[in-house]
Write an enzyme that holds these catalytic residues in place. Structure first.
Site, PDB file in Angstrom:
ATOM      1  N   GLU A  67     -44.498  -6.610 -30.186  1.00 30.18           N
ATOM      2  CA  GLU A  67     -44.826  -7.827 -29.765  1.00 30.18           C
ATOM      3  C   GLU A  67     -46.204  -8.254 -30.652  1.00 30.18           C
ATOM      4  O   GLU A  67     -47.029  -7.654 -30.957  1.00 30.18           O
ATOM      5  CB  GLU A  67     -45.124  -7.770 -28.282  1.00 30.18           C
ATOM      6  CG  GLU A  67     -46.015  -8.718 -27.676  1.00 30.18           C
ATOM      7  CD  GLU A  67     -46.024  -8.858 -26.294  1.00 30.18           C
ATOM      8  OE1 GLU A  67     -45.743  -7.776 -25.693  1.00 30.18           O
ATOM      9  OE2 GLU A  67     -46.825  -9.890 -25.507  1.00 30.18           O
TER      10      GLU A  67
ATOM     11  N   ASP B  79     -42.739  -6.090 -16.823  1.00 30.06           N
ATOM     12  CA  ASP B  79     -44.139  -6.150 -15.888  1.00 30.06           C
ATOM     13  C   ASP B  79     -44.688  -7.413 -16.117  1.00 30.06           C
ATOM     14  O   ASP B  79     -45.752  -7.802 -15.349  1.00 30.06           O
ATOM     15  CB  ASP B  79     -45.010  -4.961 -16.101  1.00 30.06           C
ATOM     16  CG  ASP B  79     -45.366  -4.715 -17.458  1.00 30.06           C
ATOM     17  OD1 ASP B  79     -45.292  -5.629 -18.239  1.00 30.06           O
ATOM     18  OD2 ASP B  79     -46.131  -3.872 -17.621  1.00 30.06           O
ATOM     19  N   SER B  80     -44.305  -8.550 -17.107  1.00 25.78           N
ATOM     20  CA  SER B  80     -44.600  -9.836 -17.014  1.00 25.78           C
ATOM     21  C   SER B  80     -44.456 -10.452 -15.734  1.00 25.78           C
ATOM     22  O   SER B  80     -45.061 -11.389 -15.385  1.00 25.78           O
ATOM     23  CB  SER B  80     -43.785 -10.655 -18.087  1.00 25.78           C
ATOM     24  OG  SER B  80     -42.318 -10.462 -17.923  1.00 25.78           O
TER      25      SER B  80
ATOM     26  N   ASP C 201     -39.588  -1.952 -17.502  1.00 25.24           N
ATOM     27  CA  ASP C 201     -40.661  -1.508 -17.760  1.00 25.24           C
ATOM     28  C   ASP C 201     -41.268  -0.724 -16.810  1.00 25.24           C
ATOM     29  O   ASP C 201     -41.199  -0.669 -15.505  1.00 25.24           O
ATOM     30  CB  ASP C 201     -41.766  -2.778 -17.734  1.00 25.24           C
ATOM     31  CG  ASP C 201     -41.964  -3.506 -19.204  1.00 25.24           C
ATOM     32  OD1 ASP C 201     -41.693  -2.740 -20.145  1.00 25.24           O
ATOM     33  OD2 ASP C 201     -42.281  -4.785 -19.064  1.00 25.24           O
TER      34      ASP C 201
ATOM     35  N   GLU D 159     -45.195   1.446 -23.019  1.00 31.44           N
ATOM     36  CA  GLU D 159     -46.131   0.716 -24.272  1.00 31.44           C
ATOM     37  C   GLU D 159     -46.808   1.978 -24.830  1.00 31.44           C
ATOM     38  O   GLU D 159     -47.324   2.966 -24.263  1.00 31.44           O
ATOM     39  CB  GLU D 159     -46.906  -0.157 -23.669  1.00 31.44           C
ATOM     40  CG  GLU D 159     -46.663  -1.298 -22.970  1.00 31.44           C
ATOM     41  CD  GLU D 159     -47.419  -2.412 -22.510  1.00 31.44           C
ATOM     42  OE1 GLU D 159     -48.862  -2.335 -22.794  1.00 31.44           O
ATOM     43  OE2 GLU D 159     -46.861  -3.386 -21.819  1.00 31.44           O
TER      44      GLU D 159
HETATM   45  O1  KIV Z   1     -43.130  -7.582 -19.822  1.00 29.30           O
HETATM   46  C1  KIV Z   1     -42.559  -8.174 -20.340  1.00 29.30           C
HETATM   47  O2  KIV Z   1     -41.673  -9.278 -20.064  1.00 29.30           O
HETATM   48  C2  KIV Z   1     -42.448  -7.726 -21.791  1.00 29.30           C
HETATM   49  C3  KIV Z   1     -42.024  -8.910 -23.060  1.00 29.30           C
HETATM   50  C4  KIV Z   1     -43.170  -9.724 -23.194  1.00 29.30           C
HETATM   51  C5  KIV Z   1     -41.423  -8.167 -23.863  1.00 29.30           C
HETATM   52  O3  KIV Z   1     -42.794  -6.557 -21.998  1.00 29.30           O
END
Ligand code: KIV
Length: 267
Positions: free
Chosen positions: A184, A47-48, A86, A117
């Protein structure tokens, strides 16, 4: 002979044999193909994407529809790698929602494993997903979806009580049926302790070299993130002429143990 697809069992076997594995984020088919061809074992549709693709400040505004769309794109470029996706903010807050949204990511998005998470408080949801055949990765340490509650992005588990809580969370999530853990921004000694204490593979980002696998955000390791690159990342384009070569160098550095170095690690 082509290599068989990577599964959660492959990663468990690699942990047992003390073989490191690599993970990178991807958000589209073109990069997914390059990452897959470089032999990276796990592709994460993170979700980045809220930040690196949509230009937002956090992951909080990312929706289920966003995740499904980018998963579909990545799945088209993904051959052998395990495709992890995610679950976005609030998409797993209640059980029924978690089950429905995990099903969407797998059925519509092509996910092989979903990531959420949280600590022991998520063990019930992890168990229900696992019992229905949904592989789960539990993301501990810095949880970016909680950034407004945390008051910023910082290293987690620094004091003894917080470190113990994280160890307990990891054990509870593994016992509930999580197939992977992701840490993380965790001090390296704590990440090492957690990695040793669970059978499930542990992926680190800013969590030191002892984790079973490493993940980076693609745009960070290609040096195209706007603003300051996080301490735990490395720009692999600095020593490589093409994105293909940079991704291959990243995979090699993770598998050989050369990445992360002490300069990418919190003590
Ligand atoms: O959303 C993402 O890219 C992540 C990474 C930072 C592990 O969760």
């Amino acid at each position: 002979m082509t290599n068989p697809p990577v599964t959660v069992t492959t990663l468990r076997d690699m942990k047992r044999k003390v073989e490191k594995f690599a993970c990178l984020t991807a958000y589209d088919a073109a990069f997914a193909r390059l990452i897959d061809e470089a032999g990276v074992e796990v592709i994460l549709v993170g979700d980045s994407l809220g930040m690196v693709i949509q230009g937002r400040g956090t992951t909080v505004p990312v929706t289920m529809d966003d995740m499904v769309y980018h998963s579909q794109c990545v799945a088209r470029g993904c051959g052998r790698a395990l495709l992890m996706v995610d679950m976005p903010f609030m998409s797993y807050a209640i059980l029924e929602q978690a089950l429905r949204n995990a099903a969407r990511l797998m059925q519509e998005g092509g996910a092989h494993i979903v990531k959420l998470e949280g600590g022991a408080e998520q063990a019930g949801i992890v168990r229900q997903l696992a019992e229905r055949g949904v592989p789960v990765c539990a993301h501990l340490g810095l949880q970016p979806q909680s950034v407004h509650k945390l008051g910023g992005y910082r290293v987690q588990g620094r004091d003894a009580a917080a470190a113990q809580r994280m160890c307990d969370d990891a054990l509870a999530l593994a016992a509930a049926g999580a197939d992977l853990l992701l840490l993380e921004c965790v001090p390296a000694p704590l990440a090492a302790r957690i990695t040793q204490s669970v059978d499930v593979p542990v992926i680190g980002i800013g969590a030191g070299p002892a984790c079973d696998g490493q993940v980076l955000v693609l745009h960070d390791m290609l040096g195209i993130t706007s603003g300051k690159r996080p301490k735990f990342s490395r720009d692999f384009m600095q020593d490589n002429p093409t994105p293909q070569a940079a991704i291959a160098a990243y995979a090699h550095a993770v598998k050989s143990g050369a990445f992360p170095g002490p300069e990418h690690t919190f003590s």
